[in-house]
Enzyme design. Structure first.
Site, mmCIF file in Angstrom:
data_model
loop_
_atom_site.group_PDB
_atom_site.id
_atom_site.type_symbol
_atom_site.label_atom_id
_atom_site.label_comp_id
_atom_site.label_asym_id
_atom_site.label_seq_id
_atom_site.Cartn_x
_atom_site.Cartn_y
_atom_site.Cartn_z
ATOM 1 N N LYS A 1 -61.548 -17.944 105.073
ATOM 2 C CA LYS A 1 -60.370 -17.249 104.138
ATOM 3 C C LYS A 1 -59.684 -16.903 106.141
ATOM 4 O O LYS A 1 -58.430 -17.159 106.296
ATOM 5 C CB LYS A 1 -60.987 -15.898 104.356
ATOM 6 N N LYS B 1 -57.482 9.168 92.443
ATOM 7 C CA LYS B 1 -57.887 8.053 92.599
ATOM 8 C C LYS B 1 -58.561 7.309 91.724
ATOM 9 O O LYS B 1 -57.964 6.762 90.704
ATOM 10 C CB LYS B 1 -59.188 6.825 93.498
ATOM 11 N N LEU C 1 -47.081 2.250 78.411
ATOM 12 C CA LEU C 1 -47.102 2.637 76.903
ATOM 13 C C LEU C 1 -46.738 1.445 76.175
ATOM 14 O O LEU C 1 -46.526 1.173 75.697
ATOM 15 C CB LEU C 1 -46.252 3.833 76.502
ATOM 16 N N ALA D 1 -48.437 -1.048 73.960
ATOM 17 C CA ALA D 1 -49.511 -2.184 73.157
ATOM 18 C C ALA D 1 -50.327 -3.014 73.662
ATOM 19 O O ALA D 1 -49.001 -4.145 73.989
ATOM 20 C CB ALA D 1 -49.506 -1.349 72.674
ATOM 21 N N GLY D 2 -51.008 -3.623 73.428
ATOM 22 C CA GLY D 2 -51.738 -4.829 73.114
ATOM 23 C C GLY D 2 -52.833 -5.246 73.187
ATOM 24 O O GLY D 2 -53.680 -4.824 72.732
ATOM 25 N N CYS E 1 -59.821 -2.953 88.359
ATOM 26 C CA CYS E 1 -59.807 -1.624 87.991
ATOM 27 C C CYS E 1 -60.325 -0.565 87.078
ATOM 28 O O CYS E 1 -61.895 -0.495 87.272
ATOM 29 C CB CYS E 1 -58.558 -1.149 89.109
ATOM 30 N N ARG F 1 -59.993 -11.656 87.392
ATOM 31 C CA ARG F 1 -60.919 -10.997 86.985
ATOM 32 C C ARG F 1 -60.709 -9.616 85.508
ATOM 33 O O ARG F 1 -59.735 -9.351 85.612
ATOM 34 C CB ARG F 1 -61.435 -10.202 88.904
#
Ligand code: UGA
Length: 456
Positions: free
Chosen positions: A35, A204, A250, A252-253, A260, A328
């Site tokens: 990396k 956090k 806000l 929607a889905g 996270c 992820r």
């Protein structure tokens, strides 16, 4: 300022590059040799708009270097940022093994005063424990201070967020450390909150959990809107115009995903139970999020029937959100897996996440397409799972000629409902009582796989 950044993931690499861009001398450290070699050549391990240009510029101007030697990084810096991953463990809390290891290794190497800063998201009380770990591993009697400086970067926008943060949070118990950290961020002219270590750690988690709650709230509203005939996008717009609420988070889905929100909400809930408190609201937030994905799939199942062995779906979007190649905890990937589990074949496309998706999904029943129209060719329906802007503007006439049935399941509400329905599509959105849903609800329950044409 001489800075060492340990860990070159999203947070560390963006942080290192931008600290250097602000004129500091920065050494990025990672244990992964391959990396580090790739980054040195300007090949970014992640897709993040604007990042490679900043990395290359600062490497060539001599302010940014990369190494696999932690000792080189620690010895040549005054401020050391810990930016290693804290994934979710099997028990729901954060797996801090990488943070403990780095802290112990730093302790062994300290030979002069250092400020040691955690940017990794760690549960309340961790910095206090890290202090002890560092002290226990020290071989010199040099001094150090511990700082919690959580990051609030969004993937896909992290360069912009780092350059223009809403706020910077600095937790410490040392005036000297506050003053050094102020020197790093003050020039941004943005609010800086100086506080104790524990409160900084908690800010956090509280921020991510609150944003996740906003999403679950609007997803619950979507359920009521669908049942009552209101339109959740309009409701969100009306709510968002209130300054106290604000328009963001806000939408929607299919539920929130990514590396996270799911892990941080679960970790904060675990913190609450560890403190003998049941954070009921967060339990609801997680439950709603899980349900949202299943409810979306249930519409497809109600429409086509449970046996999907002869069905092929065109899928647009696999990344956990737009502007990233990150899959992820992507809800889109989970939905693909569920549909595949029901026997369907999937033709998939994502502008950036194809490589990562192939590693996770493999090739069984999944065909990787070169562009958004290829997924539609001879598919039984189109399913949209990520809010990439380019999916909103598809040529509907072309879509119609490609799909076997003019049916669209829009999991992100990115399409114009009126346009789609007037073009003769059977459209399913989230939180909107579309003609497709209306017709589906009129069917006797348990009727499998009746194909509706044009919403009738
Ligand atoms: C999130 C936070 O927004 C950052 O402030 C934080 O620094 C970061 O986590 C972190 O802890 O490192 P990120 O995971 O990159 O950032 O993604 P978001 O933009 O917050 O989106 C999270 C998920 O919520 C995505 O799956 C997205 O599609 C979904 N979402 C977002 C919705 O479903 N509706 C919305 O209105 C907004």
């Amino acid at each position: 300022m001489k800075i060492c950044v340990v860990g070159t993931g999203y947070v560390g690499l963006v942080g290192a590059a931008i600290f250097a861009d602000w004129g500091n001398d920065v050494i990025g450290v990672d244990i992964n040799e391959e990396k580090i070699e790739r980054i040195k050549k300007g090949e970014m391990p992640i897709f993040e708009p604007g990042l490679s240009e900043i990395v290359l510029k600062n490497i060539s101007e001599g302010r940014l270097t990369f190494t696999t030697s932690l000792s080189e990084g620690v010895r040549n810096s005054d401020v050391i940022f810990i930016c290693v991953g804290t994934p979710q463990s099997d028990t729901g809390d954060a797996d801090l093994s990488a943070v403990w290891k780095v802290a112990a290794d730093i302790g062994k190497l300290i030979d002069s005063y250092k400020v040691i800063v955690t940017k990794s998201t760690v549960p309340v009380g961790t910095n206090q424990k890290l202090k002890q770990v560092i002290r226990d591993n020290m071989t010199s009697n040099a001094d150090f201070d511990m700082v919690s400086n959580p990051e609030f970067l969004r993937e896909g926008y992290s360069v912009e967020d780092m350059m223009q943060p809403d706020r910077t949070v600095i937790g410490s118990d040392s005036e000297k450390a506050f003053s050094i950290m102020r020197g790093l961020y003050e020039h941004l002219g943005k609010p800086i909150l100086e506080c104790d270590l524990k409160s900084a750690e908690m800010v956090k988690y509280a921020s991510n959990a609150f944003l996740a709650s906003k999403i679950s709230f609007i997803n619950e509203m979507a359920q009521i809107c669908e049942r009552s005939g209101a339109d959740v996008s309009v409701v969100a717009k009306g709510m968002g115009l209130d300054n106290r609420i604000g328009p963001r988070f806000l939408s929607a889905g299919i539920g929130y995903g990514g590396s996270c929100f799911p892990k941080d909400v679960a970790a904060l809930y675990k913190t609450s139970t560890d403190q003998a408190y049941d954070f009921r609201l967060l339990r609801g937030v997680m439950e709603v999020n899980e349900n949202q994905k299943n409810y979306f799939v249930s519409k497809i199942v109600r429409y086509f029937g449970k046996n999907m062995a002869d069905k092929t779906f065109g899928v647009l979007g696999l990344a956990f959100k737009e502007n990233t190649d990150d899959i992820r905890d992507s809800v889109g990937i989970e939905i693909v897996k569920i549909l595949r589990g029901l026997g369907a074949k999937l033709k998939v496309y994502d502008p950036e996440a194809m490589y990562n998706s192939k590693l996770v999904l493999g090739s069984t029943s999944v065909e990787y397409c070169l562009d958004k129209y290829e997924v539609m060719q001879d598919s039984d329906a189109l399913i949209i799972l990520t809010e990439w802007k380019e999916f909103a503007n598809i040529d509907l006439e072309r879509v119609k000629t490609l799909l076997k049935n003019p049916v669209i399941f829009d999991g992100r509400n990115i399409m114009d409902r009126n346009k789609i329905e007037s073009s003769g599509f059977t459209y399913f959105a989230v939180g909107k009582r579309t003609a497709g849903l209306e017709a589906l609800d009129k069917r006797p329950s348990g009727t499998p796989g009746v194909i509706l044409k044009n919403g009738n």
